[in-house]
Scaffold this motif. Sequence first.
Motif, PDB file in Angstrom:
ATOM      1  N   GLN A 548       0.835  -1.212   0.000  1.00  0.00           N
ATOM      2  CA  GLN A 548       0.000   0.000   0.000  1.00  0.00           C
ATOM      3  C   GLN A 548       0.864   1.254   0.000  1.00  0.00           C
ATOM      4  O   GLN A 548       1.635   1.479   0.922  1.00  0.00           O
ATOM      5  N   PRO A 549       0.747   2.102  -1.023  1.00  0.00           N
ATOM      6  CA  PRO A 549       1.653   3.258  -1.137  1.00  0.00           C
ATOM      7  C   PRO A 549       1.070   4.571  -0.608  1.00  0.00           C
ATOM      8  O   PRO A 549       1.200   5.618  -1.233  1.00  0.00           O
ATOM      9  N   TYR A 550       0.422   4.532   0.536  1.00  0.00           N
ATOM     10  CA  TYR A 550      -0.134   5.754   1.119  1.00  0.00           C
ATOM     11  C   TYR A 550      -0.402   5.497   2.595  1.00  0.00           C
ATOM     12  O   TYR A 550      -0.465   4.342   3.043  1.00  0.00           O
ATOM     13  N   LEU A 551      -0.560   6.562   3.361  1.00  0.00           N
ATOM     14  CA  LEU A 551      -0.805   6.412   4.790  1.00  0.00           C
ATOM     15  C   LEU A 551      -2.129   5.693   5.026  1.00  0.00           C
ATOM     16  O   LEU A 551      -3.120   5.963   4.355  1.00  0.00           O
ATOM     17  N   PRO A 552      -2.166   4.777   5.991  1.00  0.00           N
ATOM     18  CA  PRO A 552      -3.443   4.146   6.345  1.00  0.00           C
ATOM     19  C   PRO A 552      -4.377   5.171   6.983  1.00  0.00           C
ATOM     20  O   PRO A 552      -3.928   6.205   7.508  1.00  0.00           O
ATOM     21  N   PRO A 553      -5.673   4.910   6.943  1.00  0.00           N
ATOM     22  CA  PRO A 553      -6.653   5.899   7.435  1.00  0.00           C
ATOM     23  C   PRO A 553      -6.423   6.348   8.868  1.00  0.00           C
ATOM     24  O   PRO A 553      -6.644   7.523   9.192  1.00  0.00           O
ATOM     25  N   ASP A 554      -5.986   5.445   9.750  1.00  0.00           N
ATOM     26  CA  ASP A 554      -5.829   5.851  11.148  1.00  0.00           C
ATOM     27  C   ASP A 554      -4.707   6.869  11.313  1.00  0.00           C
ATOM     28  O   ASP A 554      -4.793   7.773  12.160  1.00  0.00           O
ATOM     29  N   GLN A 555      -3.651   6.757  10.493  1.00  0.00           N
ATOM     30  CA  GLN A 555      -2.570   7.740  10.582  1.00  0.00           C
ATOM     31  C   GLN A 555      -2.994   9.072   9.972  1.00  0.00           C
ATOM     32  O   GLN A 555      -2.680  10.146  10.505  1.00  0.00           O
ATOM     33  N   LEU A 556      -3.695   9.002   8.851  1.00  0.00           N
ATOM     34  CA  LEU A 556      -4.199  10.233   8.229  1.00  0.00           C
ATOM     35  C   LEU A 556      -5.156  10.963   9.170  1.00  0.00           C
ATOM     36  O   LEU A 556      -5.147  12.212   9.252  1.00  0.00           O
ATOM     37  N   ALA A 557      -5.952  10.210   9.910  1.00  0.00           N
ATOM     38  CA  ALA A 557      -6.942  10.829  10.800  1.00  0.00           C
ATOM     39  C   ALA A 557      -6.281  11.663  11.887  1.00  0.00           C
ATOM     40  O   ALA A 557      -6.841  12.682  12.328  1.00  0.00           O
ATOM     41  N   VAL A 558      -5.108  11.263  12.349  1.00  0.00           N
ATOM     42  CA  VAL A 558      -4.422  12.037  13.390  1.00  0.00           C
ATOM     43  C   VAL A 558      -4.032  13.412  12.854  1.00  0.00           C
ATOM     44  O   VAL A 558      -4.212  14.439  13.531  1.00  0.00           O
ATOM     45  N   ILE A 559      -3.509  13.453  11.638  1.00  0.00           N
ATOM     46  CA  ILE A 559      -3.162  14.741  11.023  1.00  0.00           C
ATOM     47  C   ILE A 559      -4.412  15.593  10.871  1.00  0.00           C
ATOM     48  O   ILE A 559      -4.436  16.786  11.228  1.00  0.00           O
ATOM     49  N   GLN A 560      -5.478  14.981  10.344  1.00  0.00           N
ATOM     50  CA  GLN A 560      -6.724  15.715  10.100  1.00  0.00           C
ATOM     51  C   GLN A 560      -7.320  16.248  11.396  1.00  0.00           C
ATOM     52  O   GLN A 560      -7.844  17.376  11.447  1.00  0.00           O
ATOM     53  N   ASN A 561      -7.228  15.475  12.457  1.00  0.00           N
ATOM     54  CA  ASN A 561      -7.812  15.862  13.731  1.00  0.00           C
ATOM     55  C   ASN A 561      -7.195  17.150  14.266  1.00  0.00           C
ATOM     56  O   ASN A 561      -7.899  18.072  14.697  1.00  0.00           O
TER      57      ASN A 561
END
Length: 691
Positions: A548-561
Motif C-alpha cells: 500500500q503506497p499511502y498512509l493508512p486511514p488511522d494515521q491520516l486521521a491524526v493529522i486531520q484531527n
Amino acid sequence: MVTNTRRPALSWAGVAGTAHYEVWLNISRTDYDFAASGNLLDLYTKVAEPTGTTYTPTWDISDRWTYRWFVVAVSGSGARTTSDIRTFSLYLPDIETVNDGVAIVNGARDLDKNGTIEPYEDWRQPVATRTADLLGRMTLEEKAFQMFYNVQSYPMSGWHFGPAQPADLHNVLVSTAATRLGIPPVSAGDTTAGYQTTYPLQSALAAGKDYPLDYRLGDMQRKEELEVGARGTLSPLAEVGTKVLYPRIQEGGGENADVAAAQLRAQVAGLQGGPELNPGSVLATVKHWPGEGAGGEAGIVYDAVTIKYHMIPFRAAIEAGAVNIMPGYAGSSYLDPGGPGAGDSAKILNYLRQNIGYTGLITTDWLPSGAWVNAANAGSDVMGGADPGAVGFTMAGFEAQVPLARINDAVTRILRLKFELGIFDHPYGDPVNGPYRFHQPSYTALANQAARESNTLLKNNGVLPVKLNAGDNIVVAGARATDGAACCIWSSYFHPDYGSLTPLEAIRARAAKAGVNVYQDTGPSPKLAVVAVGEPSYTHATAWVDTQPYLPPDQLAVIQNFKNQGIPVVVVLTLPRPIVISDWNGLADAIVVTYRGGEETGPATAGLLFGDYTPRGKLPWQLPRSLDQVLKPGGTDTVADANESWDLPYDLGATDAQRAEIRAKIDAGQPVPTTYGNPLYPYGAGLTGWN
C-alpha cells in the motif's frame, strides 16, 4: 615483495639535467573524489620532491598488496620526464598467539600442526603461492565445505553467518583451528547499516549526498568489526531504485545512478580500508546483482538500453575494489529469458564475468538447498547462508554433481580472498576488551551527523524552527511517535543495547532545554502538534498490506484531527520508499522526512525541529502525485507489483516522448536530467533554509 619494513627505500636511475624529482605513490586516502569514475587503486599522491635518486617514506605504510609508484624528473626549465610504474607489496602481520592449539614455528602459525611451516602457512610467500599450495593439500570434501556457511556446526565450513556476541564468535573461530589444515572462516552478516553503531540506510544517505561521510561510516563499521574478529558484511547495495513500490528500495542508493555509484565507492573503500582488499579490511558484499531495483525480487525487467543505467553503481563498486558480489533472487527477462534467479543462472553470472569484467567472488543470496548444485554449476562460488546439514542435502551429493574444476575454481577465489584478508596469520579479535571500544561517542556523533544531513524539510509554512516561549505546550502524536524500531532495518545485533530515543523521547528532551512542555497525543492548549507517521520497520515485504503506497486511514486521521482544531501541524514522515502523500500534503504546515535514519533519528529530528541546524537533505526519489502515476494504464497491474515503467528513473507522470528522451540519454551514456515527469515532489526536493 617488501616484507621487512614499513618504510621501504625507493630508488631509481638518475636523469641528466634534473633539478628535482617527484615521487608519486598510490597510498590509501580518505579524500578521494568518490563522484569521479576510475579505479581508486590508480589514484596517486605526490609524497616527496627529493633532489637525489632515492626516497624512504617518513611514515609507516600500512599492509596492502598493490602499491604502485612512479617518479617524475623535473629539469631546471620545468621539463618533465615520467618513469614507468613500479610495484611492491607490503605485509608484516602481527602473528597472533592464542591458546588454540596452533604453535608458532619460525615466526608463522603452524596451522596443520606438523612442526614445520608449509608454503601456505608462510606469510612471507606471495598470496598466489600460498593459495596454490593449500589447494593442493585439500581433500575434495575440505574444498567443498569452503563453499558453505554454518561453521558453527561444521568447522570445515568456510563461512560464519554473523553477527554473533564477541565471546561466541571467538569460540567459533578457535574451533576451526582444530581442523586438519586450520583454515579460518570469514564471519559476515546482515550488518547493512553498521555493526554496533547503526547509521542511516543507503537511501537516507542518498538524501544527504555527503560521500566523505559515507566513507567515514564504512570505516567506523570496519573498526568495530575488527575489534572482535568479524571480517565481512552483507552490504552495501549497488541498486538504483526505479521501481517505486519495490519494498527493498529503502536499502538502495535512491533513483540517481550517479549518486548511488559515488556512495558505493565511498562505502566499499571505507569498509575495506582502502582501494583494495587488505589485511585491515572488512569484506564488502555488493548486492543484489544484476540490479533488483528494476523490478524487485520477483523479476528484473530492463532491456539492452536501460540495463546500462542499473550497471553504473556495480561498476563503481568494482572500481573501488569490491571483490565479493551477491546475486539476488530475481531473474532477468533480458539476460536469461525464462531462466532462474540470478544466483543459479549461468547467463546472468556470465554477464557479470564477461561483460563487466568481474574476477572476484560470487556469493549467492539465501537459496534453498535444492538450488545449491545448480548455483555452483552456474558459477556461484559460495552458497550464501547454506547449512550443509539441511534436510535432503548431502555434501557427497554436492561433490558428485559439481565438477572438480568448478569446485577448484571457486575455492581458489575463496582462499585467495582469505589470504588477502590476513586471517590465516591473525584470525581473531579481542572478545574481552574489544566490545568496550564499540559505540564510542565519536561513532554516535557520526551517526547523528548522517541523520541530520539526510533529514529533509519538504515544506514549511513558517512553523519551523519551533519558536515557542517557556511554558508553552506541544503535542506529539502518531503511530511512529513511540516507535524506536522504525529508524532501522537489519539493525545491528547489538542495537537494542544502546536504547535509541524514540521521536517522542527525543523531542521531549530537546523541548525541555527550551522550557517547552511536551504531551503525548493530547494536552492543554497546544501551540503545535508534531505528528510522526509512516511505515514501520520491514525487510523483504512492506509492513503495509499489498505494498500500500499511502498512509493508512488511522494515521491520516491524526493529522486531520489536529488540523480541524486549528493547531499547526508538523508531520514527521518515516519514508522508506516513495508513497502518495497528496491526500494530506495540504494539511501539513511542515513536512520533515526522516527515511530510515539510523539510531540517532530521534535526536537528529528533534534538533531540526528546534533549529539546532539548517536542513540540507534532498529527496532521493520522486514522490508520486497519485496512484495513477504508479499503476500501469489499462488496469492489468495491481498495487503489489506495479510501476508504469520499471526500468526508468524520473518517469512518474512522464509522457511517452519524455520516456524516449530518458532512454536516449541512458543509451548515450549521458546523465539523465532529474526534471522529467510530473510528480508531486520532484527528485531532489527539499528546503535548504527555513523558508
